[in-house]
Design an enzyme around this catalytic site. Structure first.
Site, PDB file in Angstrom:
ATOM      1  N   TYR A   1      -2.127  -0.677  11.283  1.00  0.00           N
ATOM      2  CA  TYR A   1      -2.201  -1.018   9.859  1.00  0.00           C
ATOM      3  C   TYR A   1      -0.919  -0.597   9.139  1.00  0.00           C
ATOM      4  O   TYR A   1      -0.324  -1.386   8.399  1.00  0.00           O
ATOM      5  CB  TYR A   1      -3.411  -0.336   9.217  1.00  0.00           C
ATOM      6  CG  TYR A   1      -3.407  -0.453   7.711  1.00  0.00           C
ATOM      7  CD1 TYR A   1      -3.701  -1.668   7.090  1.00  0.00           C
ATOM      8  CD2 TYR A   1      -3.084   0.638   6.901  1.00  0.00           C
ATOM      9  CE1 TYR A   1      -3.674  -1.788   5.715  1.00  0.00           C
ATOM     10  CE2 TYR A   1      -3.059   0.523   5.524  1.00  0.00           C
ATOM     11  CZ  TYR A   1      -3.356  -0.690   4.932  1.00  0.00           C
ATOM     12  OH  TYR A   1      -3.311  -0.805   3.561  1.00  0.00           O
TER      13      TYR A   1
ATOM     14  N   SER B   1       0.867  -1.176   0.000  1.00  0.00           N
ATOM     15  CA  SER B   1       0.000   0.000   0.000  1.00  0.00           C
ATOM     16  C   SER B   1       0.900   1.221   0.000  1.00  0.00           C
ATOM     17  O   SER B   1       2.067   1.141   0.421  1.00  0.00           O
ATOM     18  CB  SER B   1      -0.882   0.003   1.254  1.00  0.00           C
ATOM     19  OG  SER B   1      -1.515   1.260   1.435  1.00  0.00           O
TER      20      SER B   1
END
Length: 298
Positions: free
Chosen positions: A151, A138
């Site tokens: 995260y 990501s």
């Protein structure tokens, strides 16, 4: 070279029941790969079986499940050419609020599941003298935001793990590539928004949580790209003679990463706060116009 038919090649795609994983599995199948689509929600993958994809129930937090899965792939197809490690989720909330068992689970799914499947396919790739491991990271592996500490920690870990793997596997003809999605229209945002409100929707972080949840639960100005852009990137990786080490893909990915490289930490902090506030206001106006509560994470 994209689109070359490779009917003798075998690919594994995890997290394949929807979104990026499903789009990637379909794309690889269209290119002629034998595709094993792995996910917990097998029933959602039934339509993919109709086009020749092989759905398999796999839990990337269960070692026995992963071992049995790879053994099945080898028994049926004899090889693994591509592993797309896509399984993952976003569990948001203040670091102070997130229970450690949830933080550990996020690492189990996003990092250790990826690592374990890589361990299981690597002996076969080394024996072949070839293979490509594609880790779906990501832009969150390079940047950060408030209430996303656990995260982002998992995605930073994926980036570092992938870099080390790339170097140690190069002598065996195995490529390791990272894809860094920006905003993609999948279930991810809804899951992240729900976790955020459940975890930090009350208490000292409630104001921050409400603002970020508003952003997660709407798509201001059509900001998110479709999952197909990630499938397109995977297609480039598997057909390139020498793929790049990283592909930043999806709306906003490249300019955000460029800003992170250029700006000092404090300046980037300010830019992130300003951007999140502006996007949350846009999302709130859009959601209000649709007659829905602005912070509804459902």
């Amino acid at each position: 070279m994209e689109g070359i038919m490779t009917s003798d090649k075998v690919a594994i795609v995890t997290g394949a029941s929807s979104g990026i994983g499903e789009a990637t599995a379909r794309r690889l199948r269209a290119m002629g790969y034998t595709v094993y689509a792995a996910a917990r929600r097998v029933e959602r993958m039934a339509p993919m079986a109709e086009i020749g994809i092989r759905p398999v129930g796999v839990d990337v937090t269960d070692d026995e499940s992963m071992v049995g899965f790879v053994e099945r792939v080898i028994a049926e197809s004899g090889r693994v050419d591509v592993l797309v490690n896509n399984a993952g989720y976003g569990s948001y909330g203040a670091v102070e609020d997130v229970p450690l068992h949830e933080a550990r689970r996020q690492f189990e799914v996003n990092v250790f599941g990826l690592a374990r499947l890589s361990q299981l396919v690597l002996p076969h790739m080394r024996r072949q003298g070839s293979g490509r491991i594609i880790n779906i990271s990501s832009i969150g592996g390079k940047i950060y935001e408030p209430l996303g500490g656990w995260y982002h920690a998992t995605k930073f870990a994926v980036e570092g793990l992938s870099d080390s793997m790339r170097m140690e596997l190069a002598p065996f003809g195995i490529d390791v590539v990272v894809i860094e999605p920006g905003a993609i229209a999948t279930e991810w945002s809804g899951v992240a928004g729900r976790h955020l409100l459940e975890t930090s929707g009350q208490g000292p972080y409630a104001k921050q949580a409400a603002r970020l949840a508003t952003f997660f639960t709407a798509d201001p100005d059509g900001m998110a790209s479709p999952p197909s852009v990630i499938a397109d990137a995977v297609a480039k990786v598997v057909t390139a003679r020498r793929p790049r080490t990283r592909y930043a893909v999806g709306r906003g990915a490249k300019p955000i990463l460029a800003a992170r490289r250029i700006l000092p930490d404090r300046a980037f902090d300010r830019i992130m706060n300003i951007t999140l506030a502006a996007l949350s206001r846009q999302a709130a106006r859009r959601t209000a116009g649709q007659g829905q509560p602005a912070t509804n994470g459902a």
